[in-house]
Scaffold this motif. Structure first.
Motif, mmCIF file in Angstrom:
data_model
loop_
_atom_site.group_PDB
_atom_site.id
_atom_site.type_symbol
_atom_site.label_atom_id
_atom_site.label_comp_id
_atom_site.label_asym_id
_atom_site.label_seq_id
_atom_site.Cartn_x
_atom_site.Cartn_y
_atom_site.Cartn_z
ATOM 1 N N ALA A 64 -79.760 -31.952 18.861
ATOM 2 C CA ALA A 64 -78.395 -32.039 18.335
ATOM 3 C C ALA A 64 -77.949 -33.475 18.092
ATOM 4 O O ALA A 64 -76.962 -33.707 17.400
ATOM 5 C CB ALA A 64 -77.425 -31.355 19.300
ATOM 6 N N GLY A 65 -78.675 -34.446 18.663
ATOM 7 C CA GLY A 65 -78.290 -35.846 18.501
ATOM 8 C C GLY A 65 -77.114 -36.231 19.381
ATOM 9 O O GLY A 65 -76.321 -37.109 19.034
ATOM 10 N N THR A 66 -76.996 -35.587 20.554
ATOM 11 C CA THR A 66 -75.877 -35.848 21.454
ATOM 12 C C THR A 66 -76.353 -36.582 22.704
ATOM 13 O O THR A 66 -77.530 -36.531 23.056
ATOM 14 C CB THR A 66 -75.185 -34.534 21.867
ATOM 15 N N ASP A 67 -75.430 -37.225 23.374
ATOM 16 C CA ASP A 67 -75.699 -37.904 24.633
ATOM 17 C C ASP A 67 -76.022 -36.864 25.709
ATOM 18 O O ASP A 67 -75.353 -35.827 25.804
ATOM 19 C CB ASP A 67 -74.462 -38.721 25.037
ATOM 20 N N ALA A 134 -79.925 -35.220 -0.330
ATOM 21 C CA ALA A 134 -81.141 -36.034 -0.221
ATOM 22 C C ALA A 134 -80.799 -37.436 0.287
ATOM 23 O O ALA A 134 -81.507 -37.983 1.139
ATOM 24 C CB ALA A 134 -81.860 -36.105 -1.563
ATOM 25 N N SER A 135 -79.712 -38.002 -0.203
ATOM 26 C CA SER A 135 -79.286 -39.328 0.265
ATOM 27 C C SER A 135 -78.894 -39.289 1.736
ATOM 28 O O SER A 135 -79.253 -40.187 2.506
ATOM 29 C CB SER A 135 -78.107 -39.835 -0.567
ATOM 30 N N LEU A 136 -78.157 -38.263 2.135
ATOM 31 C CA LEU A 136 -77.769 -38.139 3.540
ATOM 32 C C LEU A 136 -79.000 -37.986 4.435
ATOM 33 O O LEU A 136 -79.076 -38.606 5.498
ATOM 34 C CB LEU A 136 -76.822 -36.954 3.737
ATOM 35 N N ARG A 137 -79.969 -37.160 3.993
ATOM 36 C CA ARG A 137 -81.189 -36.997 4.786
ATOM 37 C C ARG A 137 -81.939 -38.324 4.928
ATOM 38 O O ARG A 137 -82.449 -38.652 6.002
ATOM 39 C CB ARG A 137 -82.112 -35.958 4.148
ATOM 40 N N HIS A 138 -82.003 -39.060 3.821
ATOM 41 C CA HIS A 138 -82.682 -40.359 3.846
ATOM 42 C C HIS A 138 -82.007 -41.286 4.869
ATOM 43 O O HIS A 138 -82.682 -41.936 5.672
ATOM 44 C CB HIS A 138 -82.677 -40.978 2.457
ATOM 45 N N LEU A 139 -80.686 -41.341 4.852
ATOM 46 C CA LEU A 139 -79.963 -42.194 5.792
ATOM 47 C C LEU A 139 -80.114 -41.696 7.224
ATOM 48 O O LEU A 139 -80.269 -42.490 8.153
ATOM 49 C CB LEU A 139 -78.481 -42.275 5.404
ATOM 50 N N ALA A 140 -80.065 -40.374 7.424
ATOM 51 C CA ALA A 140 -80.178 -39.798 8.770
ATOM 52 C C ALA A 140 -81.560 -40.018 9.364
ATOM 53 O O ALA A 140 -81.717 -40.143 10.580
ATOM 54 C CB ALA A 140 -79.833 -38.317 8.732
ATOM 55 N N ASP A 141 -82.584 -40.050 8.523
ATOM 56 C CA ASP A 141 -83.956 -40.182 8.997
ATOM 57 C C ASP A 141 -84.394 -41.629 9.228
ATOM 58 O O ASP A 141 -85.486 -41.861 9.748
ATOM 59 C CB ASP A 141 -84.928 -39.520 8.005
ATOM 60 N N ARG A 142 -83.558 -42.569 8.840
ATOM 61 C CA ARG A 142 -83.934 -43.986 9.005
ATOM 62 C C ARG A 142 -83.996 -44.359 10.464
ATOM 63 O O ARG A 142 -83.131 -43.991 11.246
ATOM 64 C CB ARG A 142 -82.921 -44.889 8.301
ATOM 65 N N ASP A 143 -85.000 -45.117 10.816
ATOM 66 C CA ASP A 143 -85.119 -45.645 12.171
ATOM 67 C C ASP A 143 -84.487 -47.021 12.173
ATOM 68 O O ASP A 143 -85.029 -47.961 11.582
ATOM 69 C CB ASP A 143 -86.587 -45.712 12.591
ATOM 70 N N THR A 144 -83.332 -47.143 12.807
ATOM 71 C CA THR A 144 -82.620 -48.438 12.802
ATOM 72 C C THR A 144 -82.836 -49.219 14.080
ATOM 73 O O THR A 144 -82.157 -50.200 14.298
ATOM 74 C CB THR A 144 -81.112 -48.204 12.571
ATOM 75 N N SER A 145 -83.766 -48.768 14.914
ATOM 76 C CA SER A 145 -83.980 -49.491 16.185
ATOM 77 C C SER A 145 -84.834 -50.715 15.995
ATOM 78 O O SER A 145 -85.468 -50.969 15.049
ATOM 79 C CB SER A 145 -84.610 -48.579 17.215
#
Length: 145
Positions: A64-67, A134-145
């Motif tokens: 779910a992407g939750t804490d 598709a744009s939202l998926r691309h942004l959601a899948d990015r690894d920003t760490s």
């Protein structure tokens, strides 16, 4: 109008869109007596259950992407409402597997329908959502760490 102009900042605009979308979700879920986080965790538990999985708290939080701590608190509330059950994992007596109750499954499906309708109304100005999704998926899948 340079980069310092908030109206030209994608992040600033996304922040405002997110706030408006969250208000739409609160309004859609209020008649069902669910907060947005309760909805996400209940619906995710139900969906995983219907796909042959009984997640534990950690796997549910990851999906779910939750804490994890917040997930535990919300799950307790959902359990108090009679919407989910925590069952001892036969493979690990310290772990608890999550199952939506019959009432929780019914509410999850009603809530999903309400959220889908609210999403459709909110995102209607986008038109054909294919490229947007598709744009939202691309942004959601990015690894920003």
């Amino acid at each position: 109008m340079g980069p310092s102009d908030p109206e030209q900042s994608p992040g600033f605009l996304l922040w405002h869109v997110t706030l408006r979308w969250q208000r739409a979700m609160v309004a859609a879920l209020a008649p069902l007596d669910l907060t947005h986080v309760q909805f996400v965790l209940l619906a995710t538990t139900w969906w995983l259950n219907t796909h042959g999985e009984d997640p534990n708290q950690l796997s549910l939080a990851r999906y779910a992407g939750t804490d994890v701590k917040m997930t535990s608190q919300v799950l307790r509330r959902l359990e108090d409402k009679g919407l989910v059950r925590r069952e001892v994992d036969p493979a690990d007596s310290r772990a608890r597997r999550l199952r939506a109750t019959e009432r929780g499954a019914e509410l999850a499906q009603r809530a999903i329908a309400a959220v889908d309708a609210a999403d459709a109304a909110f995102f209607a100005p986008v038109g054909d959502p294919t490229g947007f999704l598709a744009s939202l998926r691309h942004l959601a899948d990015r690894d920003t760490s």
